[in-house]
Write a protein that holds these residues in place. Structure first.
Motif, PDB file in Angstrom:
ATOM      1  N   ALA A 122       0.830  -1.209   0.000  1.00  0.00           N
ATOM      2  CA  ALA A 122       0.000   0.000   0.000  1.00  0.00           C
ATOM      3  C   ALA A 122       0.860   1.253   0.000  1.00  0.00           C
ATOM      4  O   ALA A 122       0.537   2.256   0.649  1.00  0.00           O
ATOM      5  N   ALA A 123       1.978   1.222  -0.733  1.00  0.00           N
ATOM      6  CA  ALA A 123       2.805   2.410  -0.934  1.00  0.00           C
ATOM      7  C   ALA A 123       2.415   3.058  -2.254  1.00  0.00           C
ATOM      8  O   ALA A 123       1.918   2.390  -3.166  1.00  0.00           O
ATOM      9  N   ARG A 124       2.663   4.366  -2.368  1.00  0.00           N
ATOM     10  CA  ARG A 124       2.343   5.044  -3.622  1.00  0.00           C
ATOM     11  C   ARG A 124       3.290   4.593  -4.745  1.00  0.00           C
ATOM     12  O   ARG A 124       2.938   4.591  -5.911  1.00  0.00           O
ATOM     13  N   ASP A 125       4.511   4.223  -4.377  1.00  0.00           N
ATOM     14  CA  ASP A 125       5.490   3.714  -5.335  1.00  0.00           C
ATOM     15  C   ASP A 125       6.671   3.217  -4.521  1.00  0.00           C
ATOM     16  O   ASP A 125       6.734   3.406  -3.297  1.00  0.00           O
ATOM     17  N   LEU A 126       7.622   2.578  -5.169  1.00  0.00           N
ATOM     18  CA  LEU A 126       8.871   2.242  -4.507  1.00  0.00           C
ATOM     19  C   LEU A 126       9.656   3.524  -4.241  1.00  0.00           C
ATOM     20  O   LEU A 126       9.446   4.545  -4.918  1.00  0.00           O
ATOM     21  N   PRO A 127      10.582   3.526  -3.270  1.00  0.00           N
ATOM     22  CA  PRO A 127      11.182   4.795  -2.826  1.00  0.00           C
ATOM     23  C   PRO A 127      12.099   5.462  -3.840  1.00  0.00           C
ATOM     24  O   PRO A 127      12.346   6.663  -3.737  1.00  0.00           O
ATOM     25  N   PHE A 128      12.618   4.732  -4.819  1.00  0.00           N
ATOM     26  CA  PHE A 128      13.521   5.318  -5.808  1.00  0.00           C
ATOM     27  C   PHE A 128      13.010   4.990  -7.220  1.00  0.00           C
ATOM     28  O   PHE A 128      13.587   4.161  -7.929  1.00  0.00           O
ATOM     29  N   PRO A 129      11.920   5.612  -7.630  1.00  0.00           N
ATOM     30  CA  PRO A 129      11.323   5.238  -8.921  1.00  0.00           C
ATOM     31  C   PRO A 129      12.255   5.459 -10.101  1.00  0.00           C
ATOM     32  O   PRO A 129      12.221   4.698 -11.073  1.00  0.00           O
ATOM     33  N   ARG A 130      13.105   6.486 -10.040  1.00  0.00           N
ATOM     34  CA  ARG A 130      14.030   6.703 -11.158  1.00  0.00           C
ATOM     35  C   ARG A 130      15.114   5.634 -11.190  1.00  0.00           C
ATOM     36  O   ARG A 130      15.616   5.288 -12.264  1.00  0.00           O
ATOM     37  N   LEU A 131      15.481   5.114 -10.036  1.00  0.00           N
ATOM     38  CA  LEU A 131      16.439   4.010 -10.014  1.00  0.00           C
ATOM     39  C   LEU A 131      15.823   2.770 -10.647  1.00  0.00           C
ATOM     40  O   LEU A 131      16.498   2.035 -11.378  1.00  0.00           O
ATOM     41  N   THR A 572       1.460  18.501  -0.315  1.00  0.00           N
ATOM     42  CA  THR A 572       2.499  19.382  -0.862  1.00  0.00           C
ATOM     43  C   THR A 572       2.267  19.682  -2.340  1.00  0.00           C
ATOM     44  O   THR A 572       3.021  20.461  -2.934  1.00  0.00           O
ATOM     45  N   GLY A 573       1.274  19.033  -2.940  1.00  0.00           N
ATOM     46  CA  GLY A 573       1.044  19.219  -4.367  1.00  0.00           C
ATOM     47  C   GLY A 573       2.015  18.453  -5.237  1.00  0.00           C
ATOM     48  O   GLY A 573       2.073  18.680  -6.452  1.00  0.00           O
ATOM     49  N   LEU A 574       2.790  17.532  -4.659  1.00  0.00           N
ATOM     50  CA  LEU A 574       3.781  16.749  -5.387  1.00  0.00           C
ATOM     51  C   LEU A 574       3.506  15.262  -5.174  1.00  0.00           C
ATOM     52  O   LEU A 574       2.631  14.879  -4.407  1.00  0.00           O
ATOM     53  N   ARG A 575       4.276  14.428  -5.857  1.00  0.00           N
ATOM     54  CA  ARG A 575       4.175  12.988  -5.611  1.00  0.00           C
ATOM     55  C   ARG A 575       4.755  12.671  -4.232  1.00  0.00           C
ATOM     56  O   ARG A 575       5.848  13.115  -3.899  1.00  0.00           O
ATOM     57  N   GLU A 576       4.012  11.886  -3.458  1.00  0.00           N
ATOM     58  CA  GLU A 576       4.424  11.631  -2.076  1.00  0.00           C
ATOM     59  C   GLU A 576       4.117  10.174  -1.719  1.00  0.00           C
ATOM     60  O   GLU A 576       3.252   9.541  -2.320  1.00  0.00           O
ATOM     61  N   THR A 577       4.826   9.679  -0.720  1.00  0.00           N
ATOM     62  CA  THR A 577       4.475   8.416  -0.083  1.00  0.00           C
ATOM     63  C   THR A 577       4.930   8.473   1.355  1.00  0.00           C
ATOM     64  O   THR A 577       5.754   9.324   1.731  1.00  0.00           O
ATOM     65  N   LEU A 578       4.398   7.574   2.189  1.00  0.00           N
ATOM     66  CA  LEU A 578       4.782   7.528   3.596  1.00  0.00           C
ATOM     67  C   LEU A 578       6.030   6.679   3.781  1.00  0.00           C
ATOM     68  O   LEU A 578       6.142   5.593   3.205  1.00  0.00           O
ATOM     69  N   ILE A 579       6.963   7.163   4.584  1.00  0.00           N
ATOM     70  CA  ILE A 579       8.102   6.369   5.024  1.00  0.00           C
ATOM     71  C   ILE A 579       7.812   5.936   6.459  1.00  0.00           C
ATOM     72  O   ILE A 579       7.531   6.774   7.326  1.00  0.00           O
ATOM     73  N   THR A 580       7.857   4.638   6.699  1.00  0.00           N
ATOM     74  CA  THR A 580       7.532   4.096   8.015  1.00  0.00           C
ATOM     75  C   THR A 580       8.748   3.406   8.615  1.00  0.00           C
ATOM     76  O   THR A 580       9.735   3.128   7.927  1.00  0.00           O
ATOM     77  N   PRO A 582      11.189   0.529  10.184  1.00  0.00           N
ATOM     78  CA  PRO A 582      11.435  -0.803   9.603  1.00  0.00           C
ATOM     79  C   PRO A 582      10.818  -1.958  10.377  1.00  0.00           C
ATOM     80  O   PRO A 582      10.541  -2.997   9.781  1.00  0.00           O
ATOM     81  N   LEU A 583      10.596  -1.829  11.676  1.00  0.00           N
ATOM     82  CA  LEU A 583      10.091  -2.948  12.463  1.00  0.00           C
ATOM     83  C   LEU A 583       8.571  -2.911  12.611  1.00  0.00           C
ATOM     84  O   LEU A 583       7.882  -3.849  12.225  1.00  0.00           O
ATOM     85  N   ARG A 584       8.044  -1.815  13.128  1.00  0.00           N
ATOM     86  CA  ARG A 584       6.610  -1.741  13.421  1.00  0.00           C
ATOM     87  C   ARG A 584       5.812  -0.975  12.376  1.00  0.00           C
ATOM     88  O   ARG A 584       4.596  -0.860  12.495  1.00  0.00           O
ATOM     89  N   ALA A 585       6.481  -0.442  11.382  1.00  0.00           N
ATOM     90  CA  ALA A 585       5.801   0.326  10.326  1.00  0.00           C
ATOM     91  C   ALA A 585       5.009   1.489  10.894  1.00  0.00           C
ATOM     92  O   ALA A 585       3.829   1.685  10.582  1.00  0.00           O
ATOM     93  N   GLU A 586       5.651   2.287  11.745  1.00  0.00           N
ATOM     94  CA  GLU A 586       5.032   3.492  12.280  1.00  0.00           C
ATOM     95  C   GLU A 586       5.434   4.675  11.404  1.00  0.00           C
ATOM     96  O   GLU A 586       6.599   4.803  11.033  1.00  0.00           O
ATOM     97  N   PRO A 587       4.500   5.556  11.050  1.00  0.00           N
ATOM     98  CA  PRO A 587       4.827   6.673  10.156  1.00  0.00           C
ATOM     99  C   PRO A 587       5.948   7.549  10.718  1.00  0.00           C
ATOM    100  O   PRO A 587       5.934   7.907  11.906  1.00  0.00           O
ATOM    101  N   GLU A 588       6.930   7.865   9.861  1.00  0.00           N
ATOM    102  CA  GLU A 588       8.055   8.695  10.291  1.00  0.00           C
ATOM    103  C   GLU A 588       8.110  10.024   9.548  1.00  0.00           C
ATOM    104  O   GLU A 588       8.320  11.058  10.159  1.00  0.00           O
ATOM    105  N   TYR A 589       7.961   9.998   8.222  1.00  0.00           N
ATOM    106  CA  TYR A 589       7.958  11.254   7.480  1.00  0.00           C
ATOM    107  C   TYR A 589       7.345  11.033   6.113  1.00  0.00           C
ATOM    108  O   TYR A 589       7.081   9.894   5.698  1.00  0.00           O
ATOM    109  N   LEU A 590       7.112  12.131   5.420  1.00  0.00           N
ATOM    110  CA  LEU A 590       6.533  12.105   4.083  1.00  0.00           C
ATOM    111  C   LEU A 590       7.657  12.254   3.058  1.00  0.00           C
ATOM    112  O   LEU A 590       8.396  13.245   3.094  1.00  0.00           O
ATOM    113  N   GLN A 591       7.788  11.273   2.195  1.00  0.00           N
ATOM    114  CA  GLN A 591       8.809  11.355   1.151  1.00  0.00           C
ATOM    115  C   GLN A 591       8.264  12.079  -0.074  1.00  0.00           C
ATOM    116  O   GLN A 591       7.199  11.743  -0.579  1.00  0.00           O
ATOM    117  N   ILE A 592       9.008  13.070  -0.545  1.00  0.00           N
ATOM    118  CA  ILE A 592       8.677  13.748  -1.798  1.00  0.00           C
ATOM    119  C   ILE A 592       9.352  12.966  -2.924  1.00  0.00           C
ATOM    120  O   ILE A 592      10.569  12.810  -2.942  1.00  0.00           O
TER     121      ILE A 592
END
Length: 843
Positions: A122-131, A572-580, A582-592
């Protein structure tokens, strides 16, 4: 009560919210995540498109390699056939194995991961789409150019394993072997890029609440597979680099007459090659473990045991590489260890098989095409596993090692363990990407033709091998009683091909790619990939409270679609996903996240051009292509470290998350650490090569360069690390001029390059030459590896200076500078270790 991340888990109890979100937010998400039109699709970076391109290309290579196999089977159907001359047959044989292993199997499992994982997590995309886009295009361009060498007589002919001395310049004087060495080394870089994407994606982009215990078993399989790639693939990258340097510059890594050793190649190659079998098998096993739950309509029996089996398989597989070297005359204690490990690795596989059987037994399985392919794959893989235990027994392996028995065993394992599960997955998950499901009737025709063809082709090969037919031969003499079994195998190969053709007909009739109006959850799966999705993945990111959320919460699809969970809009009006976490998947920040870009495509084309032009010895155009590849890569990275005006945003129900963080919490830091593990593994394999040659060829070693050289280089390496770390410290001080950190980092990079140059000068003065002995070759190779890092460090210094000049290095911490400091500090440590190691061993 707050967790160790500082996030209060009780906040997640607010979801789903009571009120649906405005419909206009959906249109805004569609606008932000819209795909380019026309030829602009080549610049798309969204996983829906990149994953589909990836899967389609990998399947194309499967078909091409299969055609080569059919031609080879026609050649071997009867004695003394003249369909293929010996040289051409060797090229077909080499290309078939190479394409299947390097261009189909590993890329296919990574491609399915790129396609499935964001939806499953349930992520908007993988964290490094250009990679991901770069990894695909590098694989696509490089793979097609590599395969095209077959049509101009330049295809490699030394086998997919490329053993020296057969592939040395003496016995393979053309550039055929160079196409394999440079092409495969380049393609493996693409595989490592995909593995970095998968590791960070699985660990850092899971839906809130999806702890490791609730993570889909397929995500576990992909995580273990990606870690295995990070550890195993550097060995083959180093091996191909050593053999190519030996061919190009006469450095004798594998020449025993000058202090090298041909068996070094086998150690490096099989340290990669045997884990690769499980790198292929584990993702397929993860797919099967997901499918049997839906097909049997029952929870997976032994979920935790399967996860432990994945981990055990990944661990044990790295102790099995010399399983392929029992006939090379290894010491008995080594033979005994590797034989035991080869048998032990079958235990985790058995756990998985019994788990699937138990799940079908307790559930109510349905008779459909995915079920057929799963059961057919299970039967075939078990047969391959039994013969695998047989060849793990050393006396039997001595008899069967170079016979067609091994060919049969290998194909049973790979087709049963990967190909049949892959076709099951095609039928099961087509509803995610096609507006129409595939046909049950045509699918059953495809299965039975493939299953029967598989058994008819490869079961007789066991007997052919036990009757004495060696593998890797292009023909045989009459009167040896191999004619009947070879003819049966050839007929079976065409029956198998007919099954694949039936699948292609099914695709042509029913598959219609879509990202909006798909066929949906045809087989009733309970995991998150079956949520309503668009190019932006889910309308809102749900809170996960079980392993099968769609089964346990019948309203979750409706709540997600109405925006009642996290990130229902684009704050933010940009492409975003949640970074959680690694263990409990608790929200940490919004990745642009970055959007479509031509730079990954261009970087991949020029990178492929660099390797291919070097292969044909067009050095000047190759150098230009390499420079352009670097420039395109830097341009692609330019706008990925983005600071937006909103320091914190509301991601739903009043939960505020930052939009920019630095340090070990960031996804970029995790990616850099994984990259440094890859570089460290290449260095570790080089150190192994150094110690191996020292142990087997001591008579060729001379006294090392004096320690007075270390008195110069070690302080320079220490200075490098000090200046690099100091640049980060100075950035945090408000009183410091903003250009000071960049200058310090530049000085550190220069000190690193000076240290490598000084060490090379000391070794040159000592009389050691890289083309004179194995010692010289491996010592200069170790220095070259650190020198390459120093060159990258200088590029990083220029990149930091350029960003600083545009005001893009911000206080008190900046991710671009942080990651560059981490890289250069590691390089200094590797250089210092090289200085000490090369002087500690000598005559």
């Amino acid at each position: 009560m707050r967790s160790e991340t500082g996030f209060d888990p009780a906040l997640l109890d607010r979801f789903p919210t009571s009120e649906p979100r405005p419909e206009g937010e959906v249109e805004e998400l569609k606008r932000i995540w819209a795909a380019p039109k026309g030829w602009g699709l080549l610049t798309a970076v969204n996983n829906n498109y990149v994953g589909f391109f990836y899967v389609a290309t990998a399947f194309l290579f499967f078909l091409l390699a299969g055609i080569l196999a059919l031609v080879m089977r026609v050649q071997l159907a009867l004695p003394l056939q003249g369909v293929l001359p010996q040289e051409t047959y060797n090229q077909f044989f080499t290309m078939h194995g190479t394409v299947m292993m390097f261009l189909f199997a590993v890329p296919m499992v990574e491609a399915i991961g790129v396609m499935l994982l964001p939806q499953m997590l349930a992520a908007r995309d993988l964290p490094f789409p250009r990679l991901s886009a770069y990894a695909f295009w590098a694989y696509f361009v490089g793979g097609l150019c590599f395969f095209a060498s077959l049509f101009v007589g330049l295809a490699p002919d030394g086998g997919w394993f490329m053993y020296p001395p057969y592939t040395s310049l003496t016995y393979s004087p053309g550039i055929n072997a160079d196409f394999w060495l440079l092409g495969i080394g380049f393609i493996e870089i693409s595989a490592i890029a995909g593995a970095i994407e998968i590791i960070v994606g699985v660990l850092r982009t899971r839906a809130p609440g999806m702890s490791l215990a609730k993570m889909p078993v397929y995500a576990w399989a992909m995580l273990v597979m990606a870690v295995m790639i990070i550890i195993a693939f550097p060995a083959v990258i180093l091996g191909t680099l050593l053999l190519e340097i030996e061919r190009a510059f006469n450095w004798p890594f594998f020449d025993p007459t000058r202090g090298g050793d041909a068996l070094l190649w086998q150690h490096l190659f099989w340290f990669f090659g045997h884990p690769e079998v499980y790198i292929i098998f584990l993702p397929a096993s993860g797919l099967v473990s997901m499918m049997v739950v839906a097909l049997a309509r029952a929870p997976l029996v032994g979920h935790s045991l399967i996860v432990l089996a994945f981990l055990a398989t990944g661990f044990i597989s790295f102790g099995v590489w010399a399983h392929h070297m029992f006939t090379t005359g290894m010491p008995n204690i080594s033979v005994g260890y590797f034989s035991a490990a080869s048998m032990a690795v079958s235990v985790p596989a058995g756990i998985q098989i019994f788990s699937w059987i138990a799940t079908f037994a307790v559930g109510k399985p349905r008779y459909n095409v995915p079920t057929l392919f799963v059961i057919g794959g299970l039967v075939t893989f078990v047969i391959g596993g039994l013969t695998g235990v047989m060849v793990a027994m050393v006396p039997f392996d001595w008899q069967a090692h170079d016979s067609y028995f091994i060919v049969a065993h290998l194909h049973y394992v790979l087709i049963g363990g990967m190909v049949f599960p892959l076709f099951a997955a095609f039928y099961y998950w087509t509803g995610m990407t096609s507006s129409r499901p595939l046909s049950e009737r045509l699918g059953q025709w495809a299965f039975w033709l493939m299953f029967v063809g598989m058994q008819v082709t490869f079961l007789p090969m066991h007997l052919t091998g036990l009757m004495g037919m060696p593998r890797r031969v292009y023909t045989y003499l009459p009167g040896r009683e191999w004619e009947v079994t070879n003819m049966i195998s050839t007929v079976g190969a065409f029956v198998l091909a007919a099954g694949v053709l039936a699948f292609l007909v099914d695709l042509a009739r029913n598959f219609r790619f879509t990202v909006d109006d798909d066929a949906g959850n045809v087989y009733g799966g309970g995991t998150l990939e079956w949520l309503p999705t668009g190019l932006y993945s889910t309308r809102s990111i749900p809170v996960v409270r079980s392993r099968e959320p769609l089964w346990d919460d019948p309203k979750i699809c409706e709540d997600v679609e109405q925006g009642r969970y996290l990130l229902p809009n684009a704050p933010t009006g940009l492409r975003e996903t949640l970074i959680t976490s690694p263990l409990r998947a608790e929200p940490e920040y919004l990745q642009i996240m970055p959007g479509p870009s031509p730079w990954p495509l261009l970087a991949a084309i020029f990178t492929a051009g660099f390797f291919l032009l070097l292969t044909v010895q067009a050095y000047t155009p190759g150098f230009v292509s390499g420079v352009l590849a670097i420039l395109c890569t830097l341009r692609w990275l330019w706008d990925t470290d983005r600071v937006v005006k909103e320091a914190e945003v509301d991601v739903g129900a009043g939960i505020m998350l930052p939009t920019y963080v630095t340090g070990p919490r960031t996804h970029g830091w995790w990616a850099m650490v994984i990259l440094l593990i890859v570089i460290g593994m290449i260095f570790a394999m080089a150190v192994f090569s150094f110690l191996y040659l020292y142990g087997v060829q001591p008579s060729f070693w001379i006294a090392p360069a004096g320690w007075q050289g270390a008195a110069v280089t070690l302080p320079l390496y220490a200075l490098t690390a000090g200046l690099a770390l100091g640049s980060r410290v100075m950035l945090a001080r408000e009183a410091t001029q903003l250009w000071t950190p960049g200058v310090l980092f530049l000085c550190g990079s220069v000190a690193l390059a000076a240290a490598v140059g000084a060490d090379i000068a000391f070794w040159h003065a000592s009389g050691l030459r890289p083309d004179a002995s194995g010692q010289g070759a491996i010592v200069y190779m170790l220095l070259t590896l650190t020198g390459l890092l120093a060159f990258i460090g200088l590029l990083m210094a220029g990149y930091i200076a350029a960003r600083n000049s545009r005001g893009m290095i911000v206080r008190p911490r900046n991710n671009s500078l942080d990651l560059c400091v981490l890289f250069v500090s590691y390089a200094a440590g590797q250089g210092a270790l090289t200085t000490v190691l090369t002087r500690a061993f000598g005559a």
